[in-house]
Design an enzyme around this catalytic site. Structure first.
Site, PDB file in Angstrom:
ATOM      1  N   ARG A 214      42.930  41.142  44.444  1.00  0.00           N
ATOM      2  CA  ARG A 214      42.853  41.612  43.105  1.00  0.00           C
ATOM      3  C   ARG A 214      41.534  42.628  42.927  1.00  0.00           C
ATOM      4  O   ARG A 214      40.356  42.149  43.449  1.00  0.00           O
ATOM      5  CB  ARG A 214      42.826  40.200  42.228  1.00  0.00           C
ATOM      6  CG  ARG A 214      42.894  40.881  40.712  1.00  0.00           C
ATOM      7  CD  ARG A 214      42.738  39.647  39.736  1.00  0.00           C
ATOM      8  NE  ARG A 214      42.670  40.340  38.356  1.00  0.00           N
ATOM      9  CZ  ARG A 214      42.607  39.467  37.346  1.00  0.00           C
ATOM     10  NH1 ARG A 214      42.461  38.207  37.386  1.00  0.00           N
ATOM     11  NH2 ARG A 214      42.345  40.226  36.258  1.00  0.00           N
ATOM     12  N   LEU A 217      37.574  43.019  36.965  1.00  0.00           N
ATOM     13  CA  LEU A 217      36.562  42.146  36.323  1.00  0.00           C
ATOM     14  C   LEU A 217      36.955  40.847  36.167  1.00  0.00           C
ATOM     15  O   LEU A 217      36.425  39.997  35.641  1.00  0.00           O
ATOM     16  CB  LEU A 217      35.736  42.764  35.405  1.00  0.00           C
ATOM     17  CG  LEU A 217      35.191  43.999  35.474  1.00  0.00           C
ATOM     18  CD1 LEU A 217      34.526  44.723  34.275  1.00  0.00           C
ATOM     19  CD2 LEU A 217      33.972  43.900  36.404  1.00  0.00           C
ATOM     20  N   PHE A 218      38.302  40.490  36.638  1.00  0.00           N
ATOM     21  CA  PHE A 218      38.766  39.011  36.669  1.00  0.00           C
ATOM     22  C   PHE A 218      38.726  38.112  35.454  1.00  0.00           C
ATOM     23  O   PHE A 218      38.497  37.056  35.377  1.00  0.00           O
ATOM     24  CB  PHE A 218      37.916  38.385  37.825  1.00  0.00           C
ATOM     25  CG  PHE A 218      37.884  39.095  38.878  1.00  0.00           C
ATOM     26  CD1 PHE A 218      38.940  39.825  39.625  1.00  0.00           C
ATOM     27  CD2 PHE A 218      36.608  39.267  39.632  1.00  0.00           C
ATOM     28  CE1 PHE A 218      38.719  40.461  40.712  1.00  0.00           C
ATOM     29  CE2 PHE A 218      36.422  40.069  40.677  1.00  0.00           C
ATOM     30  CZ  PHE A 218      37.280  40.575  41.313  1.00  0.00           C
ATOM     31  N   CYS A 219      38.952  39.081  34.332  1.00  0.00           N
ATOM     32  CA  CYS A 219      39.136  38.272  32.924  1.00  0.00           C
ATOM     33  C   CYS A 219      37.790  37.745  32.671  1.00  0.00           C
ATOM     34  O   CYS A 219      37.584  36.705  31.915  1.00  0.00           O
ATOM     35  CB  CYS A 219      40.115  37.216  32.790  1.00  0.00           C
ATOM     36  SG  CYS A 219      41.769  38.026  33.125  1.00  0.00           S
ATOM     37  N   ALA A 220      36.648  38.071  33.239  1.00  0.00           N
ATOM     38  CA  ALA A 220      35.297  37.468  32.935  1.00  0.00           C
ATOM     39  C   ALA A 220      34.195  38.783  33.083  1.00  0.00           C
ATOM     40  O   ALA A 220      33.533  38.444  33.809  1.00  0.00           O
ATOM     41  CB  ALA A 220      35.024  36.589  33.950  1.00  0.00           C
TER      42      ALA A 220
END
Length: 269
Positions: A214, A217-220
């Site tokens: 993936r 910014l990984f939902c963070a």
């Protein structure tokens, strides 16, 4: 702060401490049992997001001493759209229903506002439930409970060490982390390839090497941006991209998969 007499916490509104069990960004595990003990000393309750922890390691709610725990079905190899929240009933029964609708009521009067809400799980499960999702999630949980979770965790940790050691010797790859390099973690590693756009790297890994990672910014976003800045300072590089890559290990991952990813990243250098 402790009160002047008896050391009791001053009266006030209820306090809920919410923490993650394992970081969605770095895979690092948080000291949940220690945090729960601190919360209890201050008369607070603690809720743990175990969505990223539960698929990778056994979770013992009683041993952790937490009040609430949530898991996500799709992280546990179940279909999307199902999950579990478990915890102490008093606050859940006192809370407004998550959704208002059929099944969440114990009584409806002649006027629409004359409603008494149900207690227990039904209070927050209005409408037709996701029956297929619930059955599938239950089957997955049963399968994991019957498996040797300790052996699976040890196998994953060996693959994780192989991956991190391989990444560490690539001069153009920098790992993201919140804690020290030896902090406990589950099978997740986020990193950047210096001088390369992370989205382009992910696309190339998929198209040329059959490796799925993936990017983003990984939902963070605030945490990921902070870790990217820390990675740049730690490595002394000024050519790190503004987004990262994340490799996740799971039940189907093998040493060959890890080596394929490392070889592909070496080619990018």
């Amino acid at each position: 702060a402790a009160g002047a007499a008896g050391g009791a916490r001053p009266a006030g509104p209820p306090v809920l401490v919410a923490v993650t069990g394992a970081s969605n960004v770095t895979g690092e595990r948080w000291p949940v049992a220690e945090l729960a003990a601190v919360a209890r000393r201050h008369a607070a309750r603690i809720a743990v997001d175990a969505a990223q922890l539960a698929p990778h390691a056994p979770v013992d709610v009683a041993a952790l001493g937490v009040d609430y725990l949530a898991v996500s079905g799709h992280k546990l190899y179940a279909p999307f759209g199902a999950g579990v929240l478990l915890g102490r009933g008093d606050w859940l029964d006192a809370a407004p229903p998550y959704l208002a609708g059929g099944g969440a009521t114990s009584h409806v009067g002649d006027a629409t506002h004359q409603v008494r809400w149900a207690a227990g799980p039904a209070r927050h499960e209005a409408g037709t439930p996701n029956l297929l999702g619930a059955v599938a999630l239950a089957a997955v949980c049963a399968a994991l409970a019957d498996a040797d979770r300790g052996a699976l965790h040890a196998r994953e940790q060996a693959l994780l060490a192989r991956l991190r050691q391989g990444l560490a010797v690539l001069p153009h790859v920098v790992e993201l982390r919140t804690f020290g390099p030896d902090a406990p973690r589950v099978g997740i590693v986020s990193f950047v390839v210096a001088g390369r756009d992370s989205g382009e790297v992910a696309a190339e890994l998929a198209a040329r090497h059959d490796v799925g990672v993936r990017d983003g910014l990984f939902c963070a976003h605030p945490l990921a941006r902070r870790l990217l800045a820390e990675a740049a300072a730690r490595s002394g590089r000024t050519d790190l991209p503004p987004t990262a890559l994340r490799a996740s290990l799971g039940l189907g991952s093998t040493a060959r998969d890890v080596d394929r990813l490392l070889a592909a990243l070496a080619e990018l250098g």
